[in-house]
Design a protein around this motif. Structure first.
Motif, PDB file in Angstrom:
ATOM      1  N   SER A 370       0.807  -1.216   0.000  1.00 26.20           N
ATOM      2  CA  SER A 370       0.000   0.000   0.000  1.00 26.20           C
ATOM      3  C   SER A 370       0.843   1.271   0.000  1.00 26.20           C
ATOM      4  O   SER A 370       0.360   2.336  -0.337  1.00 26.20           O
ATOM      5  CB  SER A 370      -0.920   0.005   1.223  1.00 26.20           C
ATOM      6  N   ALA A 373       2.131   3.734  -3.506  1.00 28.50           N
ATOM      7  CA  ALA A 373       1.345   4.758  -4.195  1.00 28.50           C
ATOM      8  C   ALA A 373       1.051   5.888  -3.213  1.00 28.50           C
ATOM      9  O   ALA A 373       0.860   5.660  -2.017  1.00 28.50           O
ATOM     10  CB  ALA A 373       0.049   4.185  -4.755  1.00 28.50           C
ATOM     11  N   PHE A 375      -0.974   8.401  -1.188  1.00 27.74           N
ATOM     12  CA  PHE A 375      -2.338   8.350  -0.679  1.00 27.74           C
ATOM     13  C   PHE A 375      -3.157   9.535  -1.182  1.00 27.74           C
ATOM     14  O   PHE A 375      -4.379   9.450  -1.263  1.00 27.74           O
ATOM     15  CB  PHE A 375      -2.332   8.341   0.852  1.00 27.74           C
ATOM     16  N   CYS A 377      -2.646  11.653  -4.338  1.00 31.16           N
ATOM     17  CA  CYS A 377      -2.925  11.682  -5.773  1.00 31.16           C
ATOM     18  C   CYS A 377      -2.950  10.303  -6.414  1.00 31.16           C
ATOM     19  O   CYS A 377      -3.212  10.188  -7.611  1.00 31.16           O
ATOM     20  CB  CYS A 377      -1.889  12.558  -6.480  1.00 31.16           C
ATOM     21  N   GLN A 378      -2.641   9.255  -5.644  1.00 27.67           N
ATOM     22  CA  GLN A 378      -2.649   7.863  -6.110  1.00 27.67           C
ATOM     23  C   GLN A 378      -1.613   7.585  -7.190  1.00 27.67           C
ATOM     24  O   GLN A 378      -1.681   6.569  -7.879  1.00 27.67           O
ATOM     25  CB  GLN A 378      -4.047   7.471  -6.632  1.00 27.67           C
ATOM     26  N   GLU A 379      -0.648   8.497  -7.364  1.00 27.71           N
ATOM     27  CA  GLU A 379       0.439   8.254  -8.306  1.00 27.71           C
ATOM     28  C   GLU A 379       1.452   7.295  -7.679  1.00 27.71           C
ATOM     29  O   GLU A 379       1.635   7.258  -6.456  1.00 27.71           O
ATOM     30  CB  GLU A 379       1.129   9.559  -8.683  1.00 27.71           C
ATOM     31  N   SER A 380       2.136   6.533  -8.541  1.00 26.98           N
ATOM     32  CA  SER A 380       3.115   5.573  -8.049  1.00 26.98           C
ATOM     33  C   SER A 380       4.325   6.299  -7.466  1.00 26.98           C
ATOM     34  O   SER A 380       4.763   7.334  -7.977  1.00 26.98           O
ATOM     35  CB  SER A 380       3.555   4.646  -9.175  1.00 26.98           C
TER      36      SER A 380
END
Length: 433
Positions: A370, A373, A375, A377-380
């Protein structure tokens, strides 16, 4: 003989040509910046080869300016947070700030490119917008110094566009600078401010001297008695009278080394400073929350003394029309604000703690899926090649964020998405039970 003379003349021409080529090469070297000093070469061209650095494997890669900027930003956040949490410091949320801009002939010096005046004007615009973003209940006024006189460009107000427009139309340098005249002018305006308002002066000083009509020491003592905090940012060198002014009034004095340093020093004055001891008293302030005026209605604006169609706000006490918020009603004197202004001022009292940097080994841990990424912008958090990049984690909810989200959370959002989602899920689970 003719052949010998021809060869000699050719040799002479060859030597002259070689000499001319050497002179041309020297001219090219000077044109390329090799004959310039280090500080001159910084403005001669981009010199992109100097923005390379060697990594662990010996390969050349560009310097990560984003990481350097983020490190400077995190140092600033830590210093602000530590000064807030180490002691119960009361901060002034309703500030009345006058920015004094030195437009004497010293402001036309070109040690800051293209000139001190141009650099100051550019960064004042950014500072004004940042100031109102962090201090929505506060007001700013502009004062200029030139020809030995101080002139008020704009009165105290909450519209950044009007201040910027007024300053850009008066960018002319001439004459000497008078620090005393500027302090006398500002003292006359700020002395009328109510006791709950925090009176501040920020002087952007370019000159190395001050041409005053009287005793400036008496003026400094008057500012001290009126609880006016005076701060100075110098663009030339340290001056005793500026240092004395800041020490007497409780302000800060600093001298900018270059443009980036000047920008950093200027933005340090955007957050509200600790309140002066005499002002650290709880006061109840009567405020009004005006309603938006209906579109198409013609009314006389109390700010500009002219008729306007639609827009604006209506004072809840005297029904006068004002153009913008926050402001003070010109008719009844009621302080007019909006509810978002109060909400945006709240974060100075309870700031978000600085996030902790996450070690790269933790991102490579296969059990921490978890955390790969962001939290927000959910970008890697992995760059191409599945190599981890720098990231931070909230000390409370332990969620990971990228560097851009870290800056956005602390400077604009002022709430941690991880903590807020955890609080929301906890409330939902309680209601379901």
């Amino acid at each position: 003989m003719n052949d010998m003379e021809h060869r000699k003349t050719n040799d002479g021409k060859g030597r002259r040509l070689d000499g001319e080529e050497e002179e041309e090469e020297e001219d090219e070297d000077e044109g390329n910046g090799r004959g310039l000093d280090a500080w001159e070469r910084a403005y001669a061209d981009e010199r992109s080869w100097e923005s390379l650095q060697e990594d662990e494997s010996g390969l050349l890669r560009p310097i990560d300016n984003k990481t350097i900027y983020h490190a400077q930003y995190r140092r600033r956040i830590r210093s602000l947070y530590s000064s807030t949490t180490t002691a119960r410091i009361q901060k002034g949320l309703i500030r009345y700030l006058y920015i004094v801009v030195d437009l004497s002939r010293a402001a036309s010096e070109m040690d800051f490119k293209p000139s001190r005046m141009a650099v100051v004007a550019k960064h004042i615009e950014a500072f004004i917008r940042e100031f109102f973003d962090q201090n929505p209940l506060s007001q700013i006024g502009l004062v200029t110094i030139k020809d030995g006189l101080a002139q008020c460009l704009t009165d105290l107000g909450g519209s950044p566009d009007s201040h910027v427009k007024a300053l850009m139309g008066k960018l002319e340098c001439s004459g000497d600078s008078s620090l005393q005249n500027a302090l006398d002018l500002v003292h006359g305006y700020l002395n009328q401010i109510p006791s709950y308002g925090h009176r501040e002066v920020l002087i952007l000083y370019s000159a190395l001297s001050t041409c005053d009509p009287g005793d400036i020491m008496e003026t400094i003592q008057e500012c001290k008695k009126s609880k006016i905090r005076c701060s100075v940012i110098g663009l030339s060198a340290e001056i005793f009278i500026c240092r004395h002014l800041c020490q007497e009034t409780g302000g800060s004095y600093s001298v900018a080394l270059d443009e980036s340093h000047f920008k950093e020093l200027l933005l340090e004055h955007a957050p509200p400073p600790p309140a002066i001891a005499e002002f650290a008293i709880a006061n109840l302030i009567k405020m009004g929350f005006p309603q938006r005026a209906a579109e198409g209605v013609i009314s006389i604006c109390s700010c500009h003394k002219e008729a306007k169609v639609g827009g604006g706000y209506t004072c809840p006490r005297c029904k006068a029309r004002v153009c913008e918020l926050p402001t003070e009603c010109r008719i009844c004197g009621l302080t007019l604000v909006s509810s978002p202004h109060l909400a945006r001022s709240y974060h100075h009292l309870f700031p978000i703690p600085p996030f902790d940097e996450v070690s790269l080994s933790l991102l490579n841990n296969p059990h921490q899926r978890s955390s790969r990424a962001c939290f927000g912008c959910q970008e890697s958090l992995l760059i191409p090649g599945n190599k981890p990049t720098l990231c931070v984690a909230c000390p409370k909810c332990k969620q990971h964020f990228c560097l851009d989200c870290d800056i956005y959370i602390h400077e604009s959002l002022h709430n941690c998405p991880g903590c807020e989602s955890f609080r929301h899920s906890k409330i939902v689970s309680v209601t379901e039970e």
